[in-house]
Write a protein that holds these residues in place. Sequence first.
Motif, PDB file in Angstrom:
ATOM      1  N   THR A 255     -16.621  -3.344  -7.736  1.00 25.97           N
ATOM      2  CA  THR A 255     -16.848  -3.372  -9.036  1.00 25.97           C
ATOM      3  C   THR A 255     -16.451  -4.677  -9.517  1.00 25.97           C
ATOM      4  N   ALA A 256     -16.710  -4.978 -10.738  1.00 24.28           N
ATOM      5  CA  ALA A 256     -16.227  -6.257 -11.278  1.00 24.28           C
ATOM      6  C   ALA A 256     -14.734  -6.128 -11.397  1.00 24.28           C
ATOM      7  N   LEU A 257     -14.092  -5.013 -11.477  1.00 21.91           N
ATOM      8  CA  LEU A 257     -12.756  -4.945 -11.294  1.00 21.91           C
ATOM      9  C   LEU A 257     -12.051  -5.665  -9.999  1.00 21.91           C
ATOM     10  N   ASP A 258     -12.590  -5.815  -9.105  1.00 23.10           N
ATOM     11  CA  ASP A 258     -12.077  -6.426  -8.017  1.00 23.10           C
ATOM     12  C   ASP A 258     -11.716  -7.771  -8.294  1.00 23.10           C
ATOM     13  N   GLU A 259     -12.596  -8.481  -8.871  1.00 22.92           N
ATOM     14  CA  GLU A 259     -12.546  -9.936  -9.223  1.00 22.92           C
ATOM     15  C   GLU A 259     -11.365 -10.180 -10.114  1.00 22.92           C
ATOM     16  N   ARG A 260     -10.877  -8.986 -10.736  1.00 26.53           N
ATOM     17  CA  ARG A 260      -9.666  -9.103 -11.910  1.00 26.53           C
ATOM     18  C   ARG A 260      -8.389  -8.802 -11.385  1.00 26.53           C
ATOM     19  N   VAL A 261      -8.490  -8.370  -9.962  1.00 26.17           N
ATOM     20  CA  VAL A 261      -7.415  -7.584  -9.698  1.00 26.17           C
ATOM     21  C   VAL A 261      -6.783  -8.601  -8.429  1.00 26.17           C
ATOM     22  N   VAL A 262      -5.210  -8.605  -8.674  1.00 23.52           N
ATOM     23  CA  VAL A 262      -4.361  -9.614  -7.677  1.00 23.52           C
ATOM     24  C   VAL A 262      -3.338  -8.629  -6.859  1.00 23.52           C
ATOM     25  N   GLY A 263      -3.951  -8.294  -5.810  1.00 21.89           N
ATOM     26  CA  GLY A 263      -3.306  -7.344  -5.018  1.00 21.89           C
ATOM     27  C   GLY A 263      -3.605  -7.407  -3.639  1.00 21.89           C
ATOM     28  N   VAL A 264      -3.030  -6.511  -2.930  1.00 18.84           N
ATOM     29  CA  VAL A 264      -3.641  -5.949  -1.442  1.00 18.84           C
ATOM     30  C   VAL A 264      -5.090  -5.504  -1.516  1.00 18.84           C
ATOM     31  N   THR A 265      -5.717  -5.582  -0.475  1.00 16.20           N
ATOM     32  CA  THR A 265      -7.083  -5.054  -0.354  1.00 16.20           C
ATOM     33  C   THR A 265      -7.212  -3.781   0.439  1.00 16.20           C
ATOM     34  N   ILE A 266      -8.182  -2.962   0.382  1.00 17.62           N
ATOM     35  CA  ILE A 266      -8.330  -1.947   1.290  1.00 17.62           C
ATOM     36  C   ILE A 266      -8.371  -2.165   2.486  1.00 17.62           C
ATOM     37  N   ASP A 267      -9.095  -3.334   3.068  1.00 17.06           N
ATOM     38  CA  ASP A 267      -9.200  -3.936   4.282  1.00 17.06           C
ATOM     39  C   ASP A 267      -7.809  -4.166   5.005  1.00 17.06           C
ATOM     40  N   GLN A 268      -7.297  -4.792   4.242  1.00 17.65           N
ATOM     41  CA  GLN A 268      -5.649  -5.385   4.776  1.00 17.65           C
ATOM     42  C   GLN A 268      -4.715  -4.080   4.938  1.00 17.65           C
ATOM     43  N   LEU A 269      -4.919  -3.041   4.185  1.00 16.55           N
ATOM     44  CA  LEU A 269      -4.313  -1.490   4.452  1.00 16.55           C
ATOM     45  C   LEU A 269      -4.923  -0.991   5.765  1.00 16.55           C
TER      46      LEU A 269
END
Length: 328
Positions: A255-269
């Motif tokens: 969602t648009a939230l992803d563009e506002r988050v600074v942190g690890v991604t699910i893919d990295q986890l």
Amino acid sequence: MADTDTDSELVRLLVDVSRDYYLEGRSKVDIAKARGLSRFQVARMLDQARELGIVRIEIGAPLHLDPTRWDGLAEALGARQVVVVASGSDTVATRENVARALADVVGERVRPGFVVGVSWSRTVEAAVRHLVPLPPCEVVQLVGALPVAGSGNSLELVQRFAAMPGVRTLPLWTPLIISDAETASGMRRQPGIAEALRRADELDLAVVAIGAWAEGRSTVYPHLTPEELEAARAAGVVAECSGRLVDAEGRPVRTALDERVVGVTIDQLVRTPEVVAVGYGPQVAPGLRAAVRGGFASTLVLDEEAALALERLLHDDAASAGEAPSVS
């Protein structure tokens, strides 16, 4: 006919005597006096009630003291391990119980030279207070700060690790959620922040929290715009992990939230060899199941209520698929 009546009366008496003794907690002497019997007659009736199956006694350890049941739940989920602790008398007590168990698991898993990623939640913050000093390693802050009333934040948490001898930390000096995508993109390009986010690609172990996607259950939920909340609902979001939204299968929901988050991604986890995920309460069960299904949780630390809700979900899954339940 008379024999049948006598048998029925005896059965009713056995039921009444058993109820008095096992459910009401009355002594054999009191029951005998009340019913015009001897204490020895009452004792024989209780034995007879058990022989006839009127009384069935089951003995079982509480869920949090039954490692066999944990193993069965882990196998059914496809997780490496499930650690279950007692639910407390309130949310604070439950969180503390889960935090202590999380500290034990993390302390056992970290090895010298590990790169350890740590997200933030109130439970993770509490766990660090109980954590024994780690061996020399690197601790990467996985999410920016998200202050919550009555608790600290991710910056304070990572500073606790920095105080441990031999532990190097990579903090994220930024909020978790930025007001707009352009500013967030600029923050992610800052050298120190960029290095921490890049290091999240090289984790040996990650510690994250799973939040049920509902108001009051996720610290991220109140920070979304109405449009983002509607997009999340339409996409079937069931949980949040480190500011990232996922559906029931553990798939990231963009969602648009992803563009506002600074942190690890699910893919990295997902690429991290070992991820310890924590959650508590029955509402988080779909999120915990999703985390395992999505491959971004290998070990779960949770309370009894969450574990029982997970078992019910797995029973429902099996019933929907026409299979025999795999957990009891």
